[in-house]
Design an enzyme around this catalytic site. Sequence first.
Site, PDB file in Angstrom:
ATOM      1  N   GLY A   1      -0.803  17.911  -5.671  1.00 31.99           N
ATOM      2  CA  GLY A   1       0.188  17.467  -6.639  1.00 31.99           C
ATOM      3  C   GLY A   1       1.583  17.777  -6.149  1.00 31.99           C
ATOM      4  O   GLY A   1       2.562  17.564  -6.855  1.00 31.99           O
TER       5      GLY A   1
ATOM      6  N   ARG B   1       2.620   0.309  -1.292  1.00 33.60           N
ATOM      7  CA  ARG B   1       3.018   1.232  -2.365  1.00 33.60           C
ATOM      8  C   ARG B   1       4.148   0.704  -3.253  1.00 33.60           C
ATOM      9  O   ARG B   1       4.087   0.879  -4.477  1.00 33.60           O
ATOM     10  CB  ARG B   1       3.366   2.604  -1.794  1.00 33.60           C
ATOM     11  CG  ARG B   1       2.190   3.250  -1.063  1.00 33.60           C
ATOM     12  CD  ARG B   1       2.506   4.637  -0.544  1.00 33.60           C
ATOM     13  NE  ARG B   1       2.530   5.614  -1.613  1.00 33.60           N
ATOM     14  CZ  ARG B   1       3.620   6.166  -2.092  1.00 33.60           C
ATOM     15  NH1 ARG B   1       4.796   5.856  -1.608  1.00 33.60           N
ATOM     16  NH2 ARG B   1       3.539   7.024  -3.078  1.00 33.60           N
TER      17      ARG B   1
ATOM     18  N   CYS C   1       2.296 -14.369   1.048  1.00 31.84           N
ATOM     19  CA  CYS C   1       2.546 -15.440   0.095  1.00 31.84           C
ATOM     20  C   CYS C   1       2.191 -15.045  -1.334  1.00 31.84           C
ATOM     21  O   CYS C   1       1.245 -15.565  -1.936  1.00 31.84           O
ATOM     22  CB  CYS C   1       1.838 -16.700   0.559  1.00 31.84           C
ATOM     23  SG  CYS C   1       2.575 -17.245   2.099  1.00 31.84           S
TER      24      CYS C   1
ATOM     25  N   TYR D   1       2.544   0.536  -6.980  1.00 29.89           N
ATOM     26  CA  TYR D   1       3.020   1.394  -8.064  1.00 29.89           C
ATOM     27  C   TYR D   1       4.507   1.699  -8.007  1.00 29.89           C
ATOM     28  O   TYR D   1       4.930   2.815  -8.286  1.00 29.89           O
ATOM     29  CB  TYR D   1       2.211   2.680  -8.252  1.00 29.89           C
ATOM     30  CG  TYR D   1       1.551   3.318  -7.060  1.00 29.89           C
ATOM     31  CD1 TYR D   1       0.174   3.546  -7.103  1.00 29.89           C
ATOM     32  CD2 TYR D   1       2.255   3.722  -5.948  1.00 29.89           C
ATOM     33  CE1 TYR D   1      -0.460   4.154  -6.043  1.00 29.89           C
ATOM     34  CE2 TYR D   1       1.626   4.335  -4.883  1.00 29.89           C
ATOM     35  CZ  TYR D   1       0.260   4.544  -4.938  1.00 29.89           C
ATOM     36  OH  TYR D   1      -0.370   5.158  -3.893  1.00 29.89           O
TER      37      TYR D   1
ATOM     38  N   GLU E   1      -5.373  21.235  -1.561  1.00 29.69           N
ATOM     39  CA  GLU E   1      -5.719  19.994  -0.842  1.00 29.69           C
ATOM     40  C   GLU E   1      -4.527  19.042  -0.762  1.00 29.69           C
ATOM     41  O   GLU E   1      -4.563  17.957  -1.346  1.00 29.69           O
ATOM     42  CB  GLU E   1      -6.804  19.237  -1.600  1.00 29.69           C
ATOM     43  CG  GLU E   1      -8.032  19.995  -1.934  1.00 29.69           C
ATOM     44  CD  GLU E   1      -8.855  19.266  -3.005  1.00 29.69           C
ATOM     45  OE1 GLU E   1     -10.016  19.627  -3.142  1.00 29.69           O
ATOM     46  OE2 GLU E   1      -8.318  18.356  -3.682  1.00 29.69           O
ATOM     47  N   PRO E   2      -3.489  19.413  -0.065  1.00 29.87           N
ATOM     48  CA  PRO E   2      -2.340  18.511   0.001  1.00 29.87           C
ATOM     49  C   PRO E   2      -2.600  17.317   0.916  1.00 29.87           C
ATOM     50  O   PRO E   2      -3.242  17.463   1.954  1.00 29.87           O
ATOM     51  CB  PRO E   2      -1.249  19.398   0.603  1.00 29.87           C
ATOM     52  CG  PRO E   2      -1.988  20.419   1.405  1.00 29.87           C
ATOM     53  CD  PRO E   2      -3.302  20.646   0.712  1.00 29.87           C
ATOM     54  N   GLY E   3      -2.142  16.162   0.499  1.00 24.54           N
ATOM     55  CA  GLY E   3      -2.171  14.987   1.368  1.00 24.54           C
ATOM     56  C   GLY E   3      -0.732  14.641   1.710  1.00 24.54           C
ATOM     57  O   GLY E   3      -0.225  14.913   2.798  1.00 24.54           O
TER      58      GLY E   3
HETATM   59  C1  PLP Z   1      -5.781  12.308  -3.262  1.00 27.21           C
HETATM   60  C2  PLP Z   1      -6.297  13.661  -3.455  1.00 27.21           C
HETATM   61  C3  PLP Z   1      -5.548  14.776  -3.055  1.00 27.21           C
HETATM   62  C4  PLP Z   1      -4.186  14.680  -2.417  1.00 27.21           C
HETATM   63  O1  PLP Z   1      -3.143  14.305  -3.248  1.00 27.21           O
HETATM   64  P1  PLP Z   1      -1.636  14.272  -2.687  1.00 27.21           P
HETATM   65  O2  PLP Z   1      -0.810  13.873  -3.825  1.00 27.21           O
HETATM   66  O3  PLP Z   1      -1.589  13.296  -1.569  1.00 27.21           O
HETATM   67  O4  PLP Z   1      -1.304  15.623  -2.189  1.00 27.21           O
HETATM   68  C5  PLP Z   1      -6.116  16.014  -3.221  1.00 27.21           C
HETATM   69  N1  PLP Z   1      -7.340  16.158  -3.784  1.00 27.21           N
HETATM   70  C6  PLP Z   1      -8.084  15.108  -4.188  1.00 27.21           C
HETATM   71  C7  PLP Z   1      -9.418  15.333  -4.778  1.00 27.21           C
HETATM   72  C8  PLP Z   1      -7.580  13.828  -4.048  1.00 27.21           C
HETATM   73  O5  PLP Z   1      -8.309  12.792  -4.467  1.00 27.21           O
END
Ligand code: PLP
Length: 416
Positions: free
Chosen positions: A227, A307, A337, A311, A268-270
């Site tokens: 988050g 993106r 298109c 959204y 779990e950062p993405g």
């Molecule tokens: C997508 C996801 C994340 C990563 O969210 P970010 O906003 O990219 O940090 C972490 N945990 C789970 C289970 C997710 O589905």
Amino acid sequence: MQLQDGKYQLAGGIDPLELCKKYGTPLYVYDAEKIEHQYKRISGAFDVKKLEIHYACKANTNLSVLQFLRELGSGLDCVSIEEVELGITAGFDPKVITFTPNSVGLEEYERAVEIGVKINVDSISILEQFGQKFPHYPVSIRINPHVMAGMYSQISVGHIDSKFGISFHQLPLVLRVVEEIKQKVDHIHMHTGSDILDVDLFMNAAEILLNVAKNFKDLSFIDFGSGFKVKYKPNDYETNIEEFGEVFSKRFNDFCAEYGKDLTLIFEPGKFLVSESGYFFVKANVVKQTTSTVFICVDSGFNHLIRPMFYNAYHRIENVTDPNGRQRIYTVVGNICETDTFGVNRRIAETIEGDILCMHNAGAYCFTMASNYNSRVRPAEVLIYKGKDYLVRKRETIKDILRNQVQVNVLQKEPA
Ligand SMILES: *Cc1c(COP(=O)(O)O)cnc(C)c1O
């Protein structure tokens, strides 16, 4: 990317225009030093006995990015069995991979058991089915703490109407099922969504998870998901991870003391790890003035970066070829298109046909969401590190688009 003597430079002094010449456009470029910086920030922010960072790889699954994060010490969070396979290919130990799917059948969990990854269960139905088959395989339970968080409702996943996780109100039922099937639960999880601005809100959700955690006696891990927010504009708010880490670590350590065990803290950062590392370079094919608008029409579209259309995400756009011209107001559109708008009313240095534009924050949820719509190929990806550039995915060709198609003429007569 920085302006140096009126020219843009990527990390290590790399000239983005040279990269575009060498690899062509549209082109994704990821700065590995930025990923390293973000990884070190987050892994250094928490003062706890045991910490694991599991990179949420749906943000960017390029194998070289995965391998780079593995070398830094990261684990992996995967939402599909295919992502798990990519993680294994990138050399991750199954023990540091969490499988956190949603809306999948038991077969996919069975495959995850075979591979030996950590498994996160997202519904009571799966808990029952899984537990009857693999009661000794330790699982994690994904709890939904019901907080509304995040900028976009599509990526806010912890609220009351969300399909994700098991409501914390259902804890008595979870406990009954776990007790009955003697399921080993060593891990508890939440993920409230992307782009949470508010530390207090996050702490509220965390408190709910800790309250749930007290009811499980054999935990080794607590996973608070992600988050973390990053900057999209120079003056944007970003999660102050250092400050958050301090507040959070104290609460977590107190909990471990109460619980009587040093649990492993997982995040779990993405986006936090990879979003700002990415740049998407496109070429202005046409500059077109209509009655009301000046359009820059580029050689890409929502097939490559969806993106903004999906959204309303904001990606900063700059003219890299000529950053010093007079700022004009443009709407930047793609070549797909359909309505295909990257940005409306953007101040961009005066752009002529052939100029290269850069879209920022292109490291997360950009290439991984790309498609072949309009039968266009997907771009190449380049990773840069310490002044060197590495091609980490070739541009597709028409062969990739034809692959797996089976051309049948259903009107052809059967031979007599
Ligand atoms: C997508 C996801 C994340 C990563 O969210 P970010 O906003 O990219 O940090 C972490 N945990 C789970 C289970 C997710 O589905």
